[in-house]
Design a protein around this motif. Structure first.
Motif, mmCIF file in Angstrom:
data_model
loop_
_atom_site.group_PDB
_atom_site.id
_atom_site.type_symbol
_atom_site.label_atom_id
_atom_site.label_comp_id
_atom_site.label_asym_id
_atom_site.label_seq_id
_atom_site.Cartn_x
_atom_site.Cartn_y
_atom_site.Cartn_z
ATOM 1 N N CYS A 218 0.753 -1.093 0.097
ATOM 2 C CA CYS A 218 0.175 0.179 -0.102
ATOM 3 C C CYS A 218 0.767 1.232 -0.007
ATOM 4 C CB CYS A 218 -0.857 -0.105 1.339
ATOM 5 S SG CYS A 218 -1.525 -1.476 1.794
ATOM 6 N N HIS A 220 0.101 3.733 1.565
ATOM 7 C CA HIS A 220 -0.585 4.394 2.649
ATOM 8 C C HIS A 220 -0.735 3.422 3.675
ATOM 9 C CE1 HIS A 220 -4.429 2.775 1.843
ATOM 10 N NE2 HIS A 220 -4.013 2.961 0.254
ATOM 11 N N PRO A 225 -8.779 0.825 0.048
ATOM 12 C CA PRO A 225 -9.836 1.439 -0.872
ATOM 13 C C PRO A 225 -10.765 0.401 -1.421
ATOM 14 C CG PRO A 225 -7.849 1.620 -2.129
ATOM 15 C CD PRO A 225 -7.478 1.085 -0.690
ATOM 16 N N SER A 275 2.698 5.097 -5.759
ATOM 17 C CA SER A 275 1.529 4.463 -6.029
ATOM 18 C C SER A 275 2.001 2.997 -6.521
ATOM 19 C CB SER A 275 0.736 4.980 -7.281
ATOM 20 O OG SER A 275 1.321 5.097 -8.409
ATOM 21 N N CYS A 293 -3.111 1.575 -7.178
ATOM 22 C CA CYS A 293 -3.598 2.122 -5.576
ATOM 23 C C CYS A 293 -2.619 3.275 -5.403
ATOM 24 C CB CYS A 293 -3.225 1.187 -4.608
ATOM 25 S SG CYS A 293 -3.739 1.501 -3.125
ATOM 26 N N GLU A 294 -3.416 4.361 -4.864
ATOM 27 C CA GLU A 294 -2.583 5.562 -4.945
ATOM 28 C C GLU A 294 -2.648 6.001 -3.225
ATOM 29 O OE1 GLU A 294 -4.477 8.182 -7.854
ATOM 30 O OE2 GLU A 294 -2.905 7.656 -9.172
ATOM 31 N N THR A 295 -1.844 7.181 -3.023
ATOM 32 C CA THR A 295 -1.593 7.710 -1.619
ATOM 33 C C THR A 295 -2.906 8.293 -1.055
ATOM 34 O OG1 THR A 295 0.305 8.222 -2.370
ATOM 35 C CG2 THR A 295 -0.287 9.197 -0.305
ATOM 36 N N GLU A 296 -3.984 8.622 -1.762
ATOM 37 C CA GLU A 296 -5.025 9.235 -1.230
ATOM 38 C C GLU A 296 -5.803 8.809 -0.034
ATOM 39 O OE1 GLU A 296 -4.280 9.404 -4.473
ATOM 40 O OE2 GLU A 296 -4.014 11.396 -5.002
ATOM 41 N N PRO A 297 -6.133 7.582 -0.036
ATOM 42 C CA PRO A 297 -6.011 6.318 -0.920
ATOM 43 C C PRO A 297 -7.056 6.479 -1.934
ATOM 44 C CG PRO A 297 -7.014 5.726 1.154
ATOM 45 C CD PRO A 297 -6.781 7.137 1.394
ATOM 46 N N SER A 298 -6.881 5.637 -3.157
ATOM 47 C CA SER A 298 -7.941 5.249 -3.808
ATOM 48 C C SER A 298 -7.303 4.464 -4.963
ATOM 49 C CB SER A 298 -8.337 6.819 -4.658
ATOM 50 O OG SER A 298 -7.190 7.256 -5.327
ATOM 51 N N HIS A 300 -7.254 3.995 -9.027
ATOM 52 C CA HIS A 300 -7.449 4.731 -10.112
ATOM 53 C C HIS A 300 -6.784 4.036 -11.415
ATOM 54 C CE1 HIS A 300 -7.387 8.342 -12.670
ATOM 55 N NE2 HIS A 300 -6.088 8.224 -12.627
#
Length: 328
Positions: A218, A220, A225, A275, A293-298, A300
Motif C-alpha cells: 500500500c 498509505h 480502498p 502508487s 492504488c494511490e496515496t489518497e487512498p484510492s 485509479h
C-alpha cells in the motif's frame, strides 16, 4: 575464485536432490493429499506434515513458490526502507525455511535466524536444506506451537508466510500481536485469494493499531480502498516449475505464476511507493493502461501514451506489483 551461487539457484539445487529414492508417483500423491489438507479446515492440534516423505514432497513442490512470493514482498519492503537491514530474523511457522532463504536473498550476509514450527520433520529437513548455503548453516530450528501460547524474543524482522490459514481466528490475532510486540518489522504473506487477502487486511489493521507504518504494497496506512467483497488485492511471482510440479499439475510450461497477498510494515519511518500497480498492465497500440492504488487512498486507472516519452517506455516495462512512477 568463483562467486557463490545466488540463493535461488542454491535452493533449487538443494531441492532437486530431496526426492531421490522416492517414487515419482508416491511423491505426487503426497503432494496432492497435502494440498487438499491445506485447502481444508486445519486443526491446530495436528501438524499436516507428518514424516520426511511428506515434507520432502511438499518442500520440493511448494518451497520455490513460497520463496519467490516472500522474496517479492521483501524486495518491495526494502524499496520502502532502503537504509534498513535486519540484524536478526524470526520466521513463524516457517517449516522448511523458505522465508529464511528469501531474507538471505534480499539482504545477504549472515544474521541470527530462528525458524519456529510445530512440525519436527519440517524443521529437520529445513536444517538439512540450509546446509547448502553458508549464510544459513547457523539457523536455529525450534519446535514451537504457533498460536495463542506463542512468546517471542525481541527481533528485527518477523516473517509469517502461508501460516494464518492454518490457525483459528483467536490464534491469528495472538500471532500478529506477538509479532508486533517483538519486531521492528513484520512481513506477512498469504495465498492470493479473497480469503487470503481478508486475513492480510485483518493483520494489517492490527499492525497499524500497534503503531506500525505500512511499507508495502500500500502507498498509505489508511483503510484499503477496495470495498469488502467486491475485489481483493493480490500480486504474482513467477516460479520455475520442477518435474514434480508438472507431474502434479499436468502442465507443460516451464514456469507458473504464484498468486499471493501480503503486507509489510515497520515501527520506524518508511517511504512507501507513490502508487502501486495492482493489476497486470494492459499494453495496447501506443498506450499502456495501469491500474494503481494511490496515496489518497484510492484506486485509479491511468493511461500512459507515447506522448509521455520516457514514462511511456517505463510503463511498457512495468509489471504487476511495481511501484509507480519508477524512481529517477
Amino acid at each position: 575464485m568463483n562467486a557463490p551461487a545466488p540463493p535461488a539457484e542454491t535452493l533449487r539445487a538443494a531441492l532437486a536432490g530431496l526426492l531421490d529414492g522416492l517414487p515419482p508417483r508416491q511423491a505426487a500423491q503426497a503432494v496432492e493429499r497435502l494440498i487438499a489438507s491445506y485447502r481444508g479446515a486445519t486443526p491446530t492440534d495436528a501438524p499436516i506434515l507428518r514424516d520426511r516423505a511428506d515434507v520432502a514432497a511438499y518442500a520440493a513442490y511448494r518451497m520455490p513458490a513460497t520463496f519467490e512470493a516472500v522474496r517479492s514482498a521483501l524486495e518491495a519492503f526494502a524499496e520502502a526502507a532502503p537504509a534498513w537491514v535486519p540484524g536478526s530474523h524470526t520466521d513463524l511457522g516457517g517449516g522448511t525455511g523458505a522465508a529464511a532463504w528469501a531474507v538471505s536473498a534480499t539482504w545477504g550476509g549472515k544474521r541470527p535466524v530462528t525458524v519456529l514450527d510445530w512440525a519436527e520433520p519440517a524443521l529437520a529437513l529445513g536444517r538439512e536444506i540450509a546446509a547448502a548455503d553458508p549464510a544459513l548453516r547457523d539457523v536455529r530450528w525450534q519446535r514451537s506451537r504457533i498460536g495463542a501460547a506463542l512468546t517471542l524474543e525481541s527481533t528485527d524482522l518477523v516473517t509469517v508466510s502461508y501460516v494464518l490459514n492454518e490457525l483459528t481466528a483467536p490464534d491469528r490475532t495472538a500471532l500478529v500481536d506477538a509479532a508486533a510486540t517483538a519486531a521492528q518489522a513484520v512481513v506477512i504473506v498469504e495465498p492470493g485469494t479473497p480469503d487470503g487477502y481478508a486475513r492480510v487486511i485483518e493483520a494489517r489493521d492490527r499492525l497499524i493499531g500497534a503503531g506500525f507504518h505500512v511499507a508495502a504494497p500500500c502507498p498509505h496506512s489508511a483503510a484499503c480502498p477496495i470495498a469488502p467483497g467486491t475485489d481483493w488485492c493480490h500480486f504474482s511471482a513467477r516460479v520455475s516449475r520442477s518435474s514434480l510440479h508438472r507431474q502434479v499439475k499436468g502442465g507443460s510450461l516451464p514456469y507458473e505464476d504464484e498468486k499471493f497477498s501480503y503486507v509489510a510494515a515497520a515501527r520506524f519511518p518508511v517511504t512507501p511507493a507513490p502508487s502501486r500497480v495492482v493489476r497486470r498492465p494492459q499494453i495496447r497500440k501506443g498506450q499502456v493502461l495501469l491500474d494503481l492504488c494511490e496515496t489518497e487512498p484510492s484506486l485509479h486507472r491511468t493511461t500512459v501514451t507515447k506522448r509521455h516519452g520516457d514514462l511511456y517506455k517505463a510503463a511498457r516495462d512495468a509489471d504487476w506489483g511495481d511501484s509507480w512512477p519508477p524512481a529517477p
